[in-house]
Design a protein around this motif. Structure first.
Motif, mmCIF file in Angstrom:
data_model
loop_
_atom_site.group_PDB
_atom_site.id
_atom_site.type_symbol
_atom_site.label_atom_id
_atom_site.label_comp_id
_atom_site.label_asym_id
_atom_site.label_seq_id
_atom_site.Cartn_x
_atom_site.Cartn_y
_atom_site.Cartn_z
ATOM 1 N N ALA A 1 -8.058 -27.756 19.617
ATOM 2 C CA ALA A 1 -6.830 -27.032 19.271
ATOM 3 C C ALA A 1 -5.683 -27.442 20.197
ATOM 4 C CB ALA A 1 -7.062 -25.532 19.356
ATOM 5 N N LEU A 2 -4.501 -27.639 19.617
ATOM 6 C CA LEU A 2 -3.340 -28.073 20.391
ATOM 7 C C LEU A 2 -2.698 -26.927 21.165
ATOM 8 C CD1 LEU A 2 -1.604 -30.373 17.721
ATOM 9 C CD2 LEU A 2 -3.146 -31.059 19.572
ATOM 10 N N LYS A 3 -2.740 -25.726 20.580
ATOM 11 C CA LYS A 3 -2.151 -24.547 21.220
ATOM 12 C C LYS A 3 -2.912 -23.301 20.785
ATOM 13 C CE LYS A 3 2.731 -25.852 21.902
ATOM 14 N NZ LYS A 3 2.823 -25.556 23.333
ATOM 15 N N LYS A 4 -2.714 -22.233 21.537
ATOM 16 C CA LYS A 4 -3.267 -20.927 21.166
ATOM 17 C C LYS A 4 -2.092 -20.034 20.752
ATOM 18 C CE LYS A 4 -6.435 -18.990 23.761
ATOM 19 N NZ LYS A 4 -7.053 -18.234 24.894
ATOM 20 N N ILE A 5 -2.141 -19.577 19.498
ATOM 21 C CA ILE A 5 -1.046 -18.792 18.942
ATOM 22 C C ILE A 5 -1.590 -17.456 18.448
ATOM 23 C CG2 ILE A 5 0.805 -18.733 17.225
ATOM 24 C CD1 ILE A 5 0.684 -21.850 17.317
ATOM 25 N N VAL A 6 -0.939 -16.373 18.849
ATOM 26 C CA VAL A 6 -1.407 -15.033 18.514
ATOM 27 C C VAL A 6 -0.357 -14.313 17.674
ATOM 28 C CG1 VAL A 6 -2.203 -12.811 19.410
ATOM 29 C CG2 VAL A 6 -2.768 -14.928 20.640
ATOM 30 N N TYR A 7 -0.812 -13.754 16.551
ATOM 31 C CA TYR A 7 0.038 -12.948 15.677
ATOM 32 C C TYR A 7 -0.452 -11.504 15.708
ATOM 33 C CZ TYR A 7 1.607 -17.442 13.879
ATOM 34 O OH TYR A 7 2.123 -18.704 13.777
ATOM 35 N N VAL A 8 0.483 -10.582 15.847
ATOM 36 C CA VAL A 8 0.154 -9.152 15.888
ATOM 37 C C VAL A 8 0.892 -8.462 14.746
ATOM 38 C CG1 VAL A 8 0.262 -7.037 17.246
ATOM 39 C CG2 VAL A 8 -0.154 -9.227 18.396
ATOM 40 N N GLY A 9 0.166 -7.675 13.948
ATOM 41 C CA GLY A 9 0.779 -7.023 12.795
ATOM 42 C C GLY A 9 0.682 -5.516 12.831
ATOM 43 N N LYS A 10 1.787 -4.869 12.517
ATOM 44 C CA LYS A 10 1.816 -3.412 12.390
ATOM 45 C C LYS A 10 1.124 -3.014 11.089
ATOM 46 C CE LYS A 10 5.059 0.377 11.445
ATOM 47 N NZ LYS A 10 6.472 0.733 11.174
ATOM 48 N N GLY A 11 0.080 -2.197 11.192
ATOM 49 C CA GLY A 11 -0.715 -1.834 10.025
ATOM 50 C C GLY A 11 -0.727 -0.351 9.739
ATOM 51 N N LEU A 12 0.444 0.245 9.552
ATOM 52 C CA LEU A 12 0.494 1.663 9.174
ATOM 53 C C LEU A 12 0.192 1.768 7.681
ATOM 54 C CD1 LEU A 12 1.189 4.262 10.852
ATOM 55 C CD2 LEU A 12 1.570 2.082 11.996
ATOM 56 N N VAL A 13 -1.037 2.171 7.367
ATOM 57 C CA VAL A 13 -1.431 2.231 5.957
ATOM 58 C C VAL A 13 -0.592 3.254 5.201
ATOM 59 C CG1 VAL A 13 -3.763 1.361 6.327
ATOM 60 C CG2 VAL A 13 -3.345 3.823 6.482
ATOM 61 N N TYR A 14 -0.100 4.257 5.919
ATOM 62 C CA TYR A 14 0.923 5.145 5.368
ATOM 63 C C TYR A 14 1.618 5.851 6.518
ATOM 64 C CZ TYR A 14 3.456 7.575 1.760
ATOM 65 O OH TYR A 14 4.459 8.014 0.925
ATOM 66 N N ASP A 15 2.900 6.111 6.309
ATOM 67 C CA ASP A 15 3.697 6.744 7.362
ATOM 68 C C ASP A 15 4.492 7.906 6.788
ATOM 69 O OD1 ASP A 15 5.183 7.396 9.580
ATOM 70 O OD2 ASP A 15 6.611 5.742 9.317
ATOM 71 N N THR A 16 4.033 9.115 7.059
ATOM 72 C CA THR A 16 4.760 10.313 6.622
ATOM 73 C C THR A 16 5.902 10.657 7.573
ATOM 74 O OG1 THR A 16 3.404 11.843 7.926
ATOM 75 C CG2 THR A 16 2.605 11.278 5.706
ATOM 76 N N GLY A 17 5.884 10.023 8.742
ATOM 77 C CA GLY A 17 6.810 10.393 9.812
ATOM 78 C C GLY A 17 6.161 11.316 10.825
ATOM 79 N N GLY A 18 4.957 11.816 10.481
ATOM 80 C CA GLY A 18 4.290 12.762 11.379
ATOM 81 C C GLY A 18 5.046 14.083 11.424
ATOM 82 N N LEU A 19 5.005 14.763 12.546
ATOM 83 C CA LEU A 19 5.687 16.053 12.675
ATOM 84 C C LEU A 19 7.210 15.911 12.531
ATOM 85 C CD1 LEU A 19 3.636 17.810 15.500
ATOM 86 C CD2 LEU A 19 3.513 18.192 13.039
ATOM 87 N N SER A 20 7.733 14.742 12.846
ATOM 88 C CA SER A 20 9.147 14.445 12.556
ATOM 89 C C SER A 20 9.203 13.934 11.116
ATOM 90 C CB SER A 20 9.685 13.386 13.527
ATOM 91 O OG SER A 20 9.518 13.798 14.864
ATOM 92 N N LEU A 21 8.856 14.807 10.202
ATOM 93 C CA LEU A 21 8.585 14.457 8.809
ATOM 94 C C LEU A 21 9.763 13.766 8.132
ATOM 95 C CD1 LEU A 21 6.344 14.884 6.604
ATOM 96 C CD2 LEU A 21 7.613 16.940 5.932
ATOM 97 N N LYS A 22 9.456 12.688 7.423
ATOM 98 C CA LYS A 22 10.485 11.988 6.666
ATOM 99 C C LYS A 22 10.947 12.843 5.483
ATOM 100 C CE LYS A 22 8.567 7.300 7.344
ATOM 101 N NZ LYS A 22 9.694 6.599 7.960
ATOM 102 N N SER B 1 2.834 -3.867 5.908
ATOM 103 C CA SER B 1 3.220 -5.245 5.557
ATOM 104 C C SER B 1 3.025 -6.244 6.692
ATOM 105 C CB SER B 1 4.684 -5.275 5.101
ATOM 106 O OG SER B 1 4.867 -4.533 3.925
ATOM 107 N N GLY B 2 3.311 -5.837 7.929
ATOM 108 C CA GLY B 2 3.135 -6.752 9.060
ATOM 109 C C GLY B 2 1.687 -7.159 9.231
ATOM 110 N N ALA B 3 0.793 -6.177 9.128
ATOM 111 C CA ALA B 3 -0.640 -6.458 9.266
ATOM 112 C C ALA B 3 -1.133 -7.312 8.102
ATOM 113 C CB ALA B 3 -1.420 -5.146 9.319
ATOM 114 N N ALA B 4 -0.664 -7.020 6.891
ATOM 115 C CA ALA B 4 -1.058 -7.817 5.728
ATOM 116 C C ALA B 4 -0.590 -9.261 5.894
ATOM 117 C CB ALA B 4 -0.483 -7.205 4.459
#
Length: 469
Positions: A219-240, A253-256
């Protein structure tokens, strides 16, 4: 889908030129066609297409897709498309073929009546050579990976959970010979990933830290990708509010995209060791939910004041980025539907590129232009850093000002990037193009697989650059 060169087809897409304008003058007059957009000659199975004189790869992809969308439900099995060379055989073929195949994607799983698409073959009206074959192969792999990403993002929240990400990662690893590690709550507690755990605390499902690895020889380089995987986000107690909660299935979408990147990279046999890291969580409400006014100690030991539980993605990413740096990457990129502010600033169709290294940002931006995706660099302004300071902790998860929200979110993530990796890190806010509630360009209603193509084209250009040395 098959791609062939210089053969007969059931239907043709023909690029308009002066000769055709003269030859078809009477027909165009009858159709009141003014040599803009498309003109359908259904009797002769042809569609005439006017191209912009200032053609970019993104415009070529989008224009071809618009033409295909016009005919995709006709009873035809093959389409021949004219060829144009912008400045590189490889990229022109990729842009045309990707646009054509992407235009055929539809997420109709839950529709009773489905319109059938019969197209099985795209034929390019030019002689085949190695560059063109390479471009076609890239288009096929990226179109397949994009459809894979879109299916995940479009899937509904009651069906797609943290467990679903684990199942998809297992299947992907098996099919592409990838290494896989999946960690749940016990491991996250042991690793002091308290920010990640806090977000998922009210969920009925355990959080998942998913780590896929593609390891080619030499391998020429080591590359790391990190994805946000909120399967759903209601906003929690700060409700949307209800209108803002709708479409939050796209918060994964980031995780996908990260799954799609490692899928495509392995199929292209790229000479890089690639790691795909996903923080899969669900921001819900229950008696266990984390609260505004909480202070959380992250894996990096940075204390975070929670002023809004709807600024949750950055908490998950903070701990995942900490984990990612343990891998000692040469290059670190995170992808996330992080802020509505990014959509307000750049519109629905453009991703933001952020980071500390301006040369790295500029290089990635140049590569993004060849991918067919739209991106824009947002520079970190040091004056904005004071807006995420906390009176009771090291940092606040929200800004004290409504202005510059996309950048202050990026600066928040930057607080968890160690000094030795600051020049190796990029943050991509894909909140706009990750999910759009209308057809646009080569994309259908819904998920856009944002970030996938620009990251793969970036890798291909890094490869070429290293091979020239």
């Amino acid at each position: 889908m098959k791609v062939e060169f210089n053969k007969k087809a059931d239907f043709e897409i023909i690029f308009l030129n002066d000769e055709i304008k003269k030859e078809k003058k009477d027909f165009f007059k009858l159709m009141q066609y003014e040599h803009k957009g498309t003109c359908l000659d259904i009797a002769n199975s042809k569609l005439y297409l006017a191209l912009s004189p200032k053609l970019t790869y993104a415009a070529l992809t989008s224009t071809i897709a618009q033409a295909i969308k016009q005919i995709r439900h006709l009873n035809i099995k093959s389409v021949k498309i004219d060829y144009i060379n912008i400045d590189c055989h490889f990229n022109s073929v990729y842009s045309i073929i990707y646009g054509a195949i992407s235009a055929l994607y539809e997420f109709n799983k839950y529709q009773k009546e489905k319109k059938k698409i019969n197209i099985e073959k795209i034929i390019l009206n030019t002689q085949e050579d190695e560059d063109k074959k390479e471009g076609a192969n890239l288009a096929l792999i990226l179109a397949d990976s994009s459809a894979y990403v879109k299916d995940i993002v479009n899937e509904i929240p009651s069906t797609y959970t943290q467990e679903s990400f684990e199942e998809d990662a297992k299947k992907l690893a098996k099919e592409n010979n990838l290494e896989l590690k999946v960690y749940k709550d016990d491991y996250l507690k042991k690793e002091n990933m308290n920010a990640f755990l806090a977000v998922n605390r009210a969920s009925a499902y355990e959080a998942r830290l998913i780590h896929l690895t593609y390891k080619p020889k030499k391998a020429l380089k080591k590359i790391v990708y990190v994805g946000k995987g909120l399967v759903y986000d209601t906003g929690g107690l700060s409700l949307k509010p209800a209108d803002y909660m709708l479409t939050m299935k796209s918060d994964k979408s980031g995780a996908a995209a990260v799954l799609g990147i490692i899928k495509a990279a392995s199929q292209l046999k790229l000479p890089f060791e690639i790691h795909a890291i996903i923080g899969a969580a669900q921001n819900c409400i229950s008696e266990k939910a984390y609260m505004p006014d909480d202070v959380i100690i992250s894996r990096e030991g940075v204390s975070i004041e929670v002023r809004n539980t709807d600024a949750e993605g950055r908490l998950v990413l903070a701990d995942c980025l900490s984990y990612a740096q343990d891998l000692k990457p040469d290059y670190l990129i995170d992808l996330a539907t992080l802020t509505g502010a990014c959509v307000v600033g750049l519109g629905e169709y453009t991703s933001a590129i952020m980071g500390y290294n301006e040369d790295l940002q500029n290089e990635f931006y140049a590569h993004s232009k060849r991918s067919g995706e739209y991106a824009c660099i947002l520079h970190f302004n040091p004056h904005l850093a004071s807006l995420i300071k906390s009176k009771i902790a090291d940092i606040s998860n929200t800004s004290s000002s409504r202005y510059g929200g996309a950048i202050t979110a990026g600066l928040f993530l930057g607080e968890f990037i160690k000094e030795e990796y600051k020049d190796k890190w990029l943050h991509l806010d894909i909140a706009g193009p990750a999910y759009v509630e209308k057809d646009w360009g080569e994309n259908s209603y819904g998920a856009g697989a944002a970030g996938l193509r620009m990251c793969i084209i970036d890798l291909l250009n890094i490869k070429r650059k290293m091979e020239k040395k």
